[in-house]
Scaffold this motif. Structure first.
Motif, short mmCIF file in Angstrom:
data_model
loop_
_atom_site.label_atom_id
_atom_site.label_comp_id
_atom_site.label_asym_id
_atom_site.label_seq_id
_atom_site.Cartn_x
_atom_site.Cartn_y
_atom_site.Cartn_z
N PHE A 9 41.38 33.80 39.48
CA PHE A 9 42.23 34.99 39.52
C PHE A 9 43.49 34.72 40.34
O PHE A 9 44.60 35.10 39.94
CB PHE A 9 41.43 36.15 40.11
N GLN A 10 43.35 34.06 41.48
CA GLN A 10 44.49 33.71 42.32
C GLN A 10 45.45 32.78 41.57
O GLN A 10 46.67 32.94 41.63
CB GLN A 10 44.02 33.04 43.61
N THR A 11 44.88 31.82 40.86
CA THR A 11 45.71 30.90 40.07
C THR A 11 46.50 31.65 39.01
O THR A 11 47.69 31.39 38.78
CB THR A 11 44.82 29.84 39.40
N HIS A 92 39.94 47.84 38.15
CA HIS A 92 39.00 47.69 37.05
C HIS A 92 37.66 47.14 37.56
O HIS A 92 36.59 47.56 37.10
CB HIS A 92 39.58 46.75 35.99
N VAL A 93 37.73 46.21 38.53
CA VAL A 93 36.49 45.67 39.11
C VAL A 93 35.69 46.79 39.77
O VAL A 93 34.47 46.91 39.57
CB VAL A 93 36.81 44.56 40.14
N LEU A 110 34.41 42.19 33.08
CA LEU A 110 35.59 41.96 33.91
C LEU A 110 36.57 41.06 33.18
O LEU A 110 36.30 40.58 32.07
CB LEU A 110 35.19 41.32 35.24
N ASP A 111 37.71 40.83 33.82
CA ASP A 111 38.72 39.94 33.24
C ASP A 111 38.16 38.52 33.12
O ASP A 111 37.26 38.12 33.86
CB ASP A 111 39.96 39.94 34.14
N GLU A 112 38.69 37.79 32.16
CA GLU A 112 38.21 36.41 31.93
C GLU A 112 38.32 35.56 33.19
O GLU A 112 37.49 34.68 33.43
CB GLU A 112 39.00 35.77 30.80
N LEU A 117 32.16 36.08 38.57
CA LEU A 117 31.78 37.31 39.26
C LEU A 117 31.09 38.27 38.30
O LEU A 117 30.10 38.92 38.66
CB LEU A 117 33.03 37.97 39.87
N GLU A 118 31.58 38.36 37.08
CA GLU A 118 30.96 39.21 36.07
C GLU A 118 29.52 38.78 35.81
O GLU A 118 28.60 39.60 35.77
CB GLU A 118 31.77 39.14 34.78
#
Length: 366
Positions: A9-11, A92-93, A110-112, A117-118
């Motif tokens: 996610f940070q990337t 969204h999380v 969750l997002d890809e 985490l999902e």
């Protein structure tokens, strides 16, 4: 080490920052050079008409500074855009986390970039639902067991009272009948004692969750003490206990709780072992564990029962009809205590030999 769920996610966020900033700077530079080379006069005239000559003159004198300020404004807007994007993702999380506490089959999505985490959230939800179902089932089993025991206690108690009344009220009772009634009263009293002990087993189940008080325990000495305590009941079936444990072997354990483990295993060996057989206890050590074996000779335990032998109340349906049936808690309590010591307990049975293996780690920590 904990998982870094946000690395992807940070990337992704950094990439968006870089791409938006790069595109904005390129567009601004192209616009600047385009205006400067081709439409500088028309643009200045337009600015003069709209904002006045002072502002247009200021831009002419400070074109480079104006472009620099414009780029800073664009970068600031870039940051705001990406921050809004990030907040939407995080929101969204949190919105999906509500699903974590719902007792249904709905999955968290969750997002890809947060796929790991999902997956962990969904696994946590699945385990939570399974544990809750298991807890409800165990609680119901406990209620059923108490109800069964309460009902079953009435029968031997009534018999004991009845036979004692006969012995007391009948003065000229023949010696043969007196001996018969006394024997039957003793049998019913033993049965009553066993049922009461099963009540204590249910109480001990909750006690097993209390904190450990680990210390150095002489394994040989502890087992020898238990051998003496078991002598009266072992003599009923002419069984004996043979201990093959080095005298200097030390384990780090809660002495009272680990004694309960050994006690429950030995009781199981007594009940299900054949008459005139030997129960053997052996112990060895490796770099990690003290390995303790309890071996008895008796009927081979089927594989399907070996798979559930450490489950709570797994004998619930047969306990009332079996002469050796207990509450079904002894081995589950043993497993609970061993795992609390960060150890392992398992059982195997073949060719009329049943072996319980207990692994106690050498560590003092817990």
């Amino acid at each position: 080490m904990g998982k870094d769920y946000t690395r992807r996610f940070q990337t992704e966020i950094l990439k968006k920052h870089f791409m938006i900033a790069l595109i904005s700077i390129v567009i601004m530079l192209l616009f600047y050079f385009f205006v400067d080379n081709f439409y500088n006069g028309a643009v200045i005239n337009f600015i003069q008409d709209v904002f006045g000559w002072d502002f247009a003159s200021f831009i002419l004198r400070n074109q480079t500074a104006f472009v620099f300020i414009t780029i800073l404004v664009v970068l600031l807007l870039n940051s705001l855009i990406v921050e809004v994007y990030s907040i939407q993702k995080i929101s969204h999380v949190f919105s999906q986390m509500k699903i974590l506490f719902q007792k249904d089959d709905q999955r968290i999505v969750l997002d890809e970039s947060l796929q790991e985490l999902e997956d962990d959230f969904n696994e946590l939800k699945r385990e939570s639902i399974e544990n809750e179902k298991k807890a409800i089932k165990e609680a119901q089993h406990k209620v059923d067991m108490i109800a069964y025991l309460a009902h079953d206690i009435k029968t031997p108690l009534a018999s004991v009272i009845g036979y004692l009344c006969l012995l007391e009220e009948t003065e000229d009772l023949p010696e043969e009948l007196r001996h018969k009634y006394t024997h039957m009263t003793l049998e019913k009293a033993y049965r009553l004692e066993k049922l009461i002990n099963e009540f204590f087993d249910i109480a001990k189940l909750n006690q097993s969750y209390s904190p450990l008080h680990k210390e150095e325990v002489s394994l040989s000495y502890l087992l020898e003490q238990m051998k003496e305590e078991f002598y009266p009941i072992m003599s009923q079936k002419q069984q004996e206990i043979v201990i093959q444990v080095p005298e200097d072997m030390i384990i780090y354990a809660d002495s009272q709780k680990i004694a309960r483990v050994f006690n429950n295993i030995l009781k199981n060996a007594f009940y299900y072992g054949d008459e005139k057989t030997t129960i053997t206890i052996e112990a060895t050590e490796d770099n990690v564990y003290t390995h303790i074996l309890f071996r008895n000779i008796g009927q081979t335990i089927p594989k399907d029962k070996l798979n559930v032998i450490f489950e709570q109340f797994y004998r619930l349906d047969t306990a009332r009809s079996s002469s050796t049936g207990g509450s079904g808690l002894g081995l589950s309590i043993a497993k609970l205590i061993v795992e609390q010591h960060q150890g392992i307990i398992k059982a195997k049975s073949y060719d009329h030999v049943t072996t319980f293996e207990v692994f106690i780690p050498h560590t003092k920590a817990l």
